[in-house]
Write a protein that holds these residues in place. Structure first.
Motif, PDB file in Angstrom:
ATOM      1  N   MET A   1       0.830  -1.168   0.000  1.00  0.00           N
ATOM      2  CA  MET A   1       0.000   0.000   0.000  1.00  0.00           C
ATOM      3  C   MET A   1       0.879   1.237   0.000  1.00  0.00           C
ATOM      4  O   MET A   1       1.922   1.288   0.623  1.00  0.00           O
ATOM      5  N   THR A   2       0.442   2.282  -0.677  1.00  0.00           N
ATOM      6  CA  THR A   2       1.186   3.519  -0.771  1.00  0.00           C
ATOM      7  C   THR A   2       1.162   4.259   0.562  1.00  0.00           C
ATOM      8  O   THR A   2       0.144   4.315   1.230  1.00  0.00           O
ATOM      9  N   GLN A   3       2.282   4.849   0.908  1.00  0.00           N
ATOM     10  CA  GLN A   3       2.361   5.668   2.111  1.00  0.00           C
ATOM     11  C   GLN A   3       1.907   7.083   1.780  1.00  0.00           C
ATOM     12  O   GLN A   3       2.164   7.588   0.693  1.00  0.00           O
ATOM     13  N   HIS A   4       1.252   7.732   2.728  1.00  0.00           N
ATOM     14  CA  HIS A   4       0.894   9.131   2.568  1.00  0.00           C
ATOM     15  C   HIS A   4       2.173   9.956   2.527  1.00  0.00           C
ATOM     16  O   HIS A   4       3.150   9.634   3.192  1.00  0.00           O
ATOM     17  N   THR A   5       2.171  11.041   1.767  1.00  0.00           N
ATOM     18  CA  THR A   5       3.352  11.894   1.716  1.00  0.00           C
ATOM     19  C   THR A   5       3.147  13.097   2.623  1.00  0.00           C
ATOM     20  O   THR A   5       2.064  13.344   3.115  1.00  0.00           O
ATOM     21  N   ASP A   6       4.201  13.860   2.793  1.00  0.00           N
ATOM     22  CA  ASP A   6       4.136  15.045   3.624  1.00  0.00           C
ATOM     23  C   ASP A   6       3.655  16.270   2.859  1.00  0.00           C
ATOM     24  O   ASP A   6       3.511  17.331   3.446  1.00  0.00           O
ATOM     25  N   LEU A   7       3.412  16.163   1.560  1.00  0.00           N
ATOM     26  CA  LEU A   7       2.981  17.307   0.775  1.00  0.00           C
ATOM     27  C   LEU A   7       1.454  17.398   0.810  1.00  0.00           C
ATOM     28  O   LEU A   7       0.769  16.622   0.160  1.00  0.00           O
ATOM     29  N   PRO A   8       0.916  18.309   1.604  1.00  0.00           N
ATOM     30  CA  PRO A   8      -0.544  18.419   1.684  1.00  0.00           C
ATOM     31  C   PRO A   8      -1.127  19.088   0.435  1.00  0.00           C
ATOM     32  O   PRO A   8      -0.421  19.769  -0.305  1.00  0.00           O
ATOM     33  N   SER A   9      -2.409  18.904   0.246  1.00  0.00           N
ATOM     34  CA  SER A   9      -3.099  19.448  -0.920  1.00  0.00           C
ATOM     35  C   SER A   9      -2.898  20.943  -1.073  1.00  0.00           C
ATOM     36  O   SER A   9      -2.777  21.440  -2.184  1.00  0.00           O
ATOM     37  N   ASP A  10      -2.859  21.673   0.048  1.00  0.00           N
ATOM     38  CA  ASP A  10      -2.768  23.128  -0.064  1.00  0.00           C
ATOM     39  C   ASP A  10      -1.418  23.613  -0.589  1.00  0.00           C
ATOM     40  O   ASP A  10      -1.267  24.791  -0.906  1.00  0.00           O
ATOM     41  N   LEU A  11      -0.443  22.725  -0.724  1.00  0.00           N
ATOM     42  CA  LEU A  11       0.838  23.098  -1.317  1.00  0.00           C
ATOM     43  C   LEU A  11       0.927  22.752  -2.803  1.00  0.00           C
ATOM     44  O   LEU A  11       1.912  23.072  -3.452  1.00  0.00           O
ATOM     45  N   LEU A  12      -0.105  22.114  -3.322  1.00  0.00           N
ATOM     46  CA  LEU A  12      -0.153  21.856  -4.762  1.00  0.00           C
ATOM     47  C   LEU A  12      -0.482  23.151  -5.496  1.00  0.00           C
ATOM     48  O   LEU A  12      -1.109  24.052  -4.927  1.00  0.00           O
ATOM     49  N   PRO A  13      -0.118  23.263  -6.770  1.00  0.00           N
ATOM     50  CA  PRO A  13      -0.495  24.452  -7.525  1.00  0.00           C
ATOM     51  C   PRO A  13      -2.021  24.630  -7.528  1.00  0.00           C
ATOM     52  O   PRO A  13      -2.776  23.650  -7.540  1.00  0.00           O
ATOM     53  N   THR A  14      -2.455  25.866  -7.534  1.00  0.00           N
ATOM     54  CA  THR A  14      -3.880  26.195  -7.517  1.00  0.00           C
ATOM     55  C   THR A  14      -4.628  25.474  -8.626  1.00  0.00           C
ATOM     56  O   THR A  14      -5.741  24.976  -8.415  1.00  0.00           O
ATOM     57  N   ILE A  15      -4.056  25.398  -9.795  1.00  0.00           N
ATOM     58  CA  ILE A  15      -4.726  24.777 -10.942  1.00  0.00           C
ATOM     59  C   ILE A  15      -4.959  23.285 -10.699  1.00  0.00           C
ATOM     60  O   ILE A  15      -5.998  22.744 -11.054  1.00  0.00           O
ATOM     61  N   VAL A  16      -4.025  22.608 -10.054  1.00  0.00           N
ATOM     62  CA  VAL A  16      -4.173  21.182  -9.741  1.00  0.00           C
ATOM     63  C   VAL A  16      -5.238  21.006  -8.663  1.00  0.00           C
ATOM     64  O   VAL A  16      -6.101  20.126  -8.766  1.00  0.00           O
TER      65      VAL A  16
END
Length: 120
Positions: free
Chosen positions: A1-16
């Motif tokens: 199973m994939t591990q969760h990463t430390d990059l939360p959604s709010d750090l993704l580009p706005t368009i993504v």
């Protein structure tokens, strides 16, 4: 199973983030507004080009199934490439899938999206 990463959604580009917000509620009109006119989507080795084909894909993909979508990973490859890993659970064959959404961004829009099985 994939591990969760430390990059939360709010750090993704706005368009993504905007694309996923629309995609999760199956709003093809809004989801398609985040794509460049000449965008290309590749899903499981099937390619969709131009505004009409990409809109039809966004409207119809998975529409015959009920499923939930959860972001379980994300990372920045470089300034224009991002990968978001999602876990789908639903009524489709197999019932569970982990997919990588590989985004290519250009001029504030999604120029390319490749959706593929997440490597085990």
């Amino acid at each position: 199973m994939t591990q969760h990463t430390d990059l939360p959604s709010d750090l993704l580009p706005t368009i993504v983030r905007g694309y996923f917000a629309a995609h999760i509620v199956r709003d093809a009109d809004t989801a398609s507004s985040f794509f460049a006119e000449d965008a290309v989507i590749v899903d499981q080795d099937e390619t969709f080009r131009d505004r009409e084909e990409t809109y039809a894909f966004l409207r119809d993909a998975g529409s015959e199934f009920e499923y939930t979508t959860e972001q379980i990973g994300a990372h920045r490859v470089d300034d224009t490439h991002w990968v978001v890993t999602v876990r789908l659970e639903g009524t489709f064959p197999g019932g569970v899938a982990e997919l990588d959404y590989r985004f290519e961004l250009r001029d504030g829009l999604i120029a390319g999206l490749v959706i593929a099985n997440h490597p085990a």
